[in-house]
Write an enzyme that holds these catalytic residues in place. Structure first.
Site, short mmCIF file in Angstrom:
data_model
loop_
_atom_site.label_atom_id
_atom_site.label_comp_id
_atom_site.label_asym_id
_atom_site.label_seq_id
_atom_site.Cartn_x
_atom_site.Cartn_y
_atom_site.Cartn_z
N HIS A 100 -7.20 -4.75 10.26
CA HIS A 100 -6.94 -4.54 8.82
C HIS A 100 -5.69 -5.28 8.37
O HIS A 100 -4.77 -5.54 9.16
CB HIS A 100 -6.90 -3.05 8.45
N ASP A 112 0.82 -1.21 0.00
CA ASP A 112 0.00 0.00 0.00
C ASP A 112 0.86 1.26 0.00
O ASP A 112 2.08 1.20 0.15
CB ASP A 112 -0.96 0.00 1.20
N ASN A 133 -7.41 -2.76 14.35
CA ASN A 133 -8.81 -3.00 13.97
C ASN A 133 -8.96 -4.21 13.05
O ASN A 133 -10.01 -4.41 12.45
CB ASN A 133 -9.41 -1.76 13.29
N GLU A 178 -9.57 -1.98 5.38
CA GLU A 178 -10.17 -1.65 6.67
C GLU A 178 -11.43 -2.49 6.89
O GLU A 178 -11.95 -3.10 5.94
CB GLU A 178 -10.53 -0.16 6.70
#
Ligand code: F6R
Length: 255
Positions: free
Chosen positions: A151, A80, A149, A156
Protein backbone atom coordinates in the site's frame (compact mmCIF):
# COMPACT_ATOMS: atom_id res chain seq x y z
CA UNK A 1 20.23 16.59 -7.01
CA UNK A 2 23.70 15.25 -6.18
CA UNK A 3 23.37 11.69 -4.97
CA UNK A 4 25.41 10.24 -2.17
CA UNK A 5 28.53 8.33 -3.17
CA UNK A 6 26.98 5.28 -1.46
CA UNK A 7 24.15 5.29 -3.96
CA UNK A 8 23.80 2.27 -6.20
CA UNK A 9 21.75 3.03 -9.29
CA UNK A 10 20.52 -0.16 -10.93
CA UNK A 11 20.99 0.16 -14.67
CA UNK A 12 17.65 -1.48 -15.49
CA UNK A 13 15.72 0.40 -12.79
CA UNK A 14 16.42 4.12 -12.86
CA UNK A 15 16.43 6.10 -9.65
CA UNK A 16 16.71 3.22 -7.21
CA UNK A 17 19.21 4.19 -4.53
CA UNK A 18 20.37 1.46 -2.20
CA UNK A 19 22.22 2.08 1.06
CA UNK A 20 23.84 -0.31 3.55
CA UNK A 21 21.64 0.81 6.44
CA UNK A 22 18.18 2.26 7.07
CA UNK A 23 19.80 5.28 8.69
CA UNK A 24 21.81 6.09 5.58
CA UNK A 25 18.76 5.69 3.33
CA UNK A 26 16.80 8.05 5.58
CA UNK A 27 19.70 10.53 5.61
CA UNK A 28 19.63 10.60 1.82
CA UNK A 29 15.87 11.22 1.81
CA UNK A 30 16.31 14.06 4.30
CA UNK A 31 18.99 15.56 2.02
CA UNK A 32 16.60 15.25 -0.92
CA UNK A 33 13.87 17.14 0.97
CA UNK A 34 16.29 19.76 2.29
CA UNK A 35 17.63 20.38 -1.22
CA UNK A 36 14.03 20.82 -2.43
CA UNK A 37 13.21 23.40 0.25
CA UNK A 38 16.52 25.23 -0.26
CA UNK A 39 15.80 25.48 -3.99
CA UNK A 40 12.25 26.67 -3.35
CA UNK A 41 11.39 27.77 0.22
CA UNK A 42 7.71 27.77 -0.79
CA UNK A 43 7.76 24.11 -1.75
CA UNK A 44 4.68 21.97 -1.27
CA UNK A 45 5.61 18.70 0.43
CA UNK A 46 3.45 15.60 0.73
CA UNK A 47 4.26 13.87 4.02
CA UNK A 48 3.84 10.39 5.46
CA UNK A 49 3.60 9.05 8.98
CA UNK A 50 4.74 5.66 10.32
CA UNK A 51 8.03 4.31 11.62
CA UNK A 52 10.01 4.71 8.39
CA UNK A 53 10.09 8.54 8.07
CA UNK A 54 10.89 9.23 11.74
CA UNK A 55 14.63 9.42 11.12
CA UNK A 56 14.03 11.67 8.10
CA UNK A 57 12.03 14.08 10.23
CA UNK A 58 14.71 14.02 12.96
CA UNK A 59 17.26 15.08 10.33
CA UNK A 60 15.02 17.92 9.12
CA UNK A 61 14.60 19.13 12.70
CA UNK A 62 18.37 18.92 13.23
CA UNK A 63 19.00 21.03 10.12
CA UNK A 64 16.47 23.59 11.36
CA UNK A 65 18.06 23.75 14.82
CA UNK A 66 21.46 24.29 13.26
CA UNK A 67 20.04 27.27 11.38
CA UNK A 68 20.55 25.61 8.00
CA UNK A 69 16.93 25.70 6.88
CA UNK A 70 13.59 27.34 7.53
CA UNK A 71 10.25 25.67 6.83
CA UNK A 72 8.12 28.74 7.52
CA UNK A 73 7.00 29.10 3.90
CA UNK A 74 6.64 25.39 3.16
CA UNK A 75 3.14 24.01 2.67
CA UNK A 76 2.51 20.38 3.61
CA UNK A 77 -0.18 17.80 2.95
CA UNK A 78 -0.30 14.59 4.94
CA UNK A 79 -1.31 11.42 3.19
CA UNK A 80 -3.88 10.03 5.56
CA UNK A 81 -5.54 9.91 8.97
CA UNK A 82 -7.42 7.37 11.04
CA UNK A 83 -11.17 7.97 11.36
CA UNK A 84 -12.49 8.73 14.82
CA UNK A 85 -9.42 10.30 16.43
CA UNK A 86 -9.06 13.93 17.46
CA UNK A 87 -5.90 15.73 16.35
CA UNK A 88 -4.70 15.68 19.97
CA UNK A 89 -5.15 11.93 20.40
CA UNK A 90 -1.61 10.47 20.68
CA UNK A 91 -2.40 7.80 18.07
CA UNK A 92 -3.64 10.27 15.47
CA UNK A 93 -1.34 11.08 12.57
CA UNK A 94 -1.85 14.76 13.37
CA UNK A 95 -0.30 14.19 16.81
CA UNK A 96 2.51 12.14 15.26
CA UNK A 97 3.38 15.01 12.93
CA UNK A 98 3.33 17.48 15.81
CA UNK A 99 5.65 15.26 17.91
CA UNK A 100 8.05 14.27 15.16
CA UNK A 101 8.24 17.39 12.99
CA UNK A 102 5.82 20.29 13.05
CA UNK A 103 6.19 21.05 16.76
CA UNK A 104 9.99 20.89 16.57
CA UNK A 105 10.65 23.31 13.72
CA UNK A 106 9.18 26.53 12.33
CA UNK A 107 6.34 25.14 10.21
CA UNK A 108 3.41 27.53 9.88
CA UNK A 109 0.30 25.76 11.25
CA UNK A 110 -1.79 27.54 8.59
CA UNK A 111 0.22 25.72 5.94
CA UNK A 112 0.30 22.22 7.44
CA UNK A 113 -2.72 20.51 5.90
CA UNK A 114 -4.02 17.54 7.82
CA UNK A 115 -7.11 15.41 7.47
CA UNK A 116 -9.51 15.75 10.39
CA UNK A 117 -10.39 12.24 11.54
CA UNK A 118 -12.74 13.51 14.24
CA UNK A 119 -15.78 14.36 12.13
CA UNK A 120 -19.30 12.98 11.82
CA UNK A 121 -19.31 13.29 8.05
CA UNK A 122 -16.13 11.61 6.84
CA UNK A 123 -17.21 11.85 3.21
CA UNK A 124 -17.51 15.64 3.51
CA UNK A 125 -14.08 15.75 5.18
CA UNK A 126 -12.58 13.77 2.29
CA UNK A 127 -14.19 16.25 -0.10
CA UNK A 128 -12.81 19.22 1.87
CA UNK A 129 -9.28 17.77 1.77
CA UNK A 130 -9.53 17.01 -1.94
CA UNK A 131 -10.48 20.64 -2.54
CA UNK A 132 -7.52 21.92 -0.50
CA UNK A 133 -5.19 19.63 -2.41
CA UNK A 134 -6.55 20.86 -5.71
CA UNK A 135 -6.24 24.51 -4.65
CA UNK A 136 -2.55 23.99 -3.89
CA UNK A 137 -1.87 23.10 -7.53
CA UNK A 138 0.60 20.26 -7.25
CA UNK A 139 2.73 18.72 -4.54
CA UNK A 140 6.41 19.27 -5.39
CA UNK A 141 7.77 16.24 -3.56
CA UNK A 142 5.60 13.46 -2.18
CA UNK A 143 7.29 11.39 0.55
CA UNK A 144 5.96 7.84 0.83
CA UNK A 145 6.45 4.79 3.00
CA UNK A 146 5.52 1.31 1.83
CA UNK A 147 3.05 -1.12 3.37
CA UNK A 148 4.15 -4.75 3.60
CA UNK A 149 1.15 -5.42 1.32
CA UNK A 150 2.31 -2.79 -1.17
CA UNK A 151 0.00 0.00 0.00
CA UNK A 152 0.89 3.67 -0.46
CA UNK A 153 -0.93 6.11 1.76
CA UNK A 154 -3.81 3.90 2.83
CA UNK A 155 -4.48 2.78 -0.73
CA UNK A 156 -4.75 -0.90 0.05
CA UNK A 157 -4.57 -3.69 -2.56
CA UNK A 158 -7.58 -3.34 -4.85
CA UNK A 159 -7.26 0.46 -5.01
CA UNK A 160 -7.58 1.83 -8.52
CA UNK A 161 -4.90 3.96 -10.15
CA UNK A 162 -7.49 6.72 -10.69
CA UNK A 163 -8.57 6.82 -7.03
CA UNK A 164 -8.78 10.12 -5.16
CA UNK A 165 -9.25 11.26 -1.56
CA UNK A 166 -11.73 8.94 0.11
CA UNK A 167 -12.73 6.89 3.13
CA UNK A 168 -11.19 3.40 3.16
CA UNK A 169 -11.29 0.21 5.21
CA UNK A 170 -7.81 -0.84 6.29
CA UNK A 171 -6.54 -4.27 5.27
CA UNK A 172 -5.99 -6.87 8.00
CA UNK A 173 -2.27 -6.81 7.20
CA UNK A 174 -2.19 -3.06 7.85
CA UNK A 175 -4.08 -3.42 11.12
CA UNK A 176 -1.49 -5.97 12.30
CA UNK A 177 1.48 -3.99 10.99
CA UNK A 178 0.38 -0.79 12.76
CA UNK A 179 -0.64 -2.42 16.05
CA UNK A 180 2.86 -2.19 17.64
CA UNK A 181 3.01 1.56 16.97
CA UNK A 182 -0.09 2.34 19.07
CA UNK A 183 0.47 4.55 22.07
CA UNK A 184 -2.92 4.67 23.81
CA UNK A 185 -5.40 2.70 21.71
CA UNK A 186 -5.60 -1.07 22.14
CA UNK A 187 -6.54 -1.70 18.53
CA UNK A 188 -5.91 0.10 15.25
CA UNK A 189 -8.92 2.03 13.88
CA UNK A 190 -10.39 0.07 10.99
CA UNK A 191 -11.24 3.06 8.81
CA UNK A 192 -9.19 5.96 7.53
CA UNK A 193 -9.28 8.81 5.05
CA UNK A 194 -6.47 8.70 2.50
CA UNK A 195 -5.46 10.64 -0.54
CA UNK A 196 -5.79 8.45 -3.63
CA UNK A 197 -3.30 6.90 -6.00
CA UNK A 198 -4.12 9.46 -8.69
CA UNK A 199 -3.45 12.23 -6.14
CA UNK A 200 -0.07 10.70 -5.28
CA UNK A 201 0.83 10.33 -8.95
CA UNK A 202 -0.08 14.00 -9.51
CA UNK A 203 2.98 15.08 -7.46
CA UNK A 204 5.86 16.49 -9.51
CA UNK A 205 8.31 14.15 -7.81
CA UNK A 206 7.86 11.11 -5.57
CA UNK A 207 10.31 9.89 -2.95
CA UNK A 208 9.69 6.41 -1.58
CA UNK A 209 11.60 5.28 1.51
CA UNK A 210 11.43 1.57 2.33
CA UNK A 211 13.70 -0.10 4.84
CA UNK A 212 13.92 -3.45 6.58
CA UNK A 213 13.42 -7.03 5.44
CA UNK A 214 9.64 -6.91 6.03
CA UNK A 215 9.38 -4.59 3.01
CA UNK A 216 11.53 -6.69 0.65
CA UNK A 217 8.61 -8.58 -0.94
CA UNK A 218 6.56 -5.43 -1.52
CA UNK A 219 9.62 -3.66 -2.97
CA UNK A 220 10.19 -6.53 -5.41
CA UNK A 221 6.54 -6.59 -6.50
CA UNK A 222 6.47 -2.80 -6.91
CA UNK A 223 9.62 -2.64 -9.01
CA UNK A 224 9.58 -5.96 -10.83
CA UNK A 225 5.93 -6.62 -11.58
CA UNK A 226 3.60 -4.82 -14.00
CA UNK A 227 1.44 -2.06 -12.48
CA UNK A 228 -1.57 -3.70 -10.88
CA UNK A 229 -4.17 -3.03 -8.20
CA UNK A 230 -2.78 -6.08 -6.36
CA UNK A 231 0.22 -3.98 -5.36
CA UNK A 232 -0.69 -0.27 -5.31
CA UNK A 233 2.96 0.88 -5.16
CA UNK A 234 3.51 -0.78 -8.55
CA UNK A 235 1.61 2.18 -10.06
CA UNK A 236 4.59 4.37 -9.13
CA UNK A 237 6.28 2.80 -12.15
CA UNK A 238 3.98 4.92 -14.33
CA UNK A 239 5.35 8.18 -12.84
CA UNK A 240 8.15 10.09 -14.54
CA UNK A 241 10.08 11.16 -11.45
CA UNK A 242 10.04 8.60 -8.68
CA UNK A 243 13.03 7.90 -6.46
CA UNK A 244 13.24 4.71 -4.41
CA UNK A 245 15.51 4.96 -1.37
CA UNK A 246 16.14 1.51 0.07
CA UNK A 247 18.44 -0.15 2.55
CA UNK A 248 20.07 -3.47 1.67
CA UNK A 249 17.43 -5.43 3.59
CA UNK A 250 14.50 -3.91 1.67
CA UNK A 251 16.36 -4.28 -1.64
CA UNK A 252 17.26 -7.93 -1.01
CA UNK A 253 14.73 -9.42 -3.44
CA UNK A 254 15.11 -7.13 -6.45
CA UNK A 255 18.34 -8.85 -7.50
C1 F6R B 1 1.51 6.59 6.56
C2 F6R B 1 1.10 5.83 5.38
C3 F6R B 1 1.50 4.41 5.18
C4 F6R B 1 2.90 4.07 5.71
C5 F6R B 1 3.19 2.59 5.52
C6 F6R B 1 4.53 2.20 6.10
O1 F6R B 1 1.07 7.92 6.48
O2 F6R B 1 0.43 6.35 4.56
O3 F6R B 1 1.42 4.09 3.82
O4 F6R B 1 3.84 4.84 5.02
O5 F6R B 1 2.19 1.83 6.14
O6 F6R B 1 4.50 2.37 7.49
P1 F6R B 1 5.79 2.18 8.36
O7 F6R B 1 6.73 3.26 7.98
O8 F6R B 1 5.33 2.32 9.79
O9 F6R B 1 6.34 0.83 8.06
Amino acid sequence: MALSSQTTALAQIPRVHIFPTAGEAADAVAEHLLATVKRNPKSVLGLATGQTPRHVYAKLVHAFREGKISFCDVETFNLDEYCGLTASHPDSFAAFMQRELFGLADFDPRKTNLINGDVQDVVAEARRYATRLKESGAVDVQLLGLGTNGHIGFNEPGSASDSHVRVVDLADETLSANQPSLIELTSVPERAITIGIADILHAREIVMLATGSAKAGAVRRSLREAPSTDCPASFLGTHQAVHWYLDNAAAAEIG
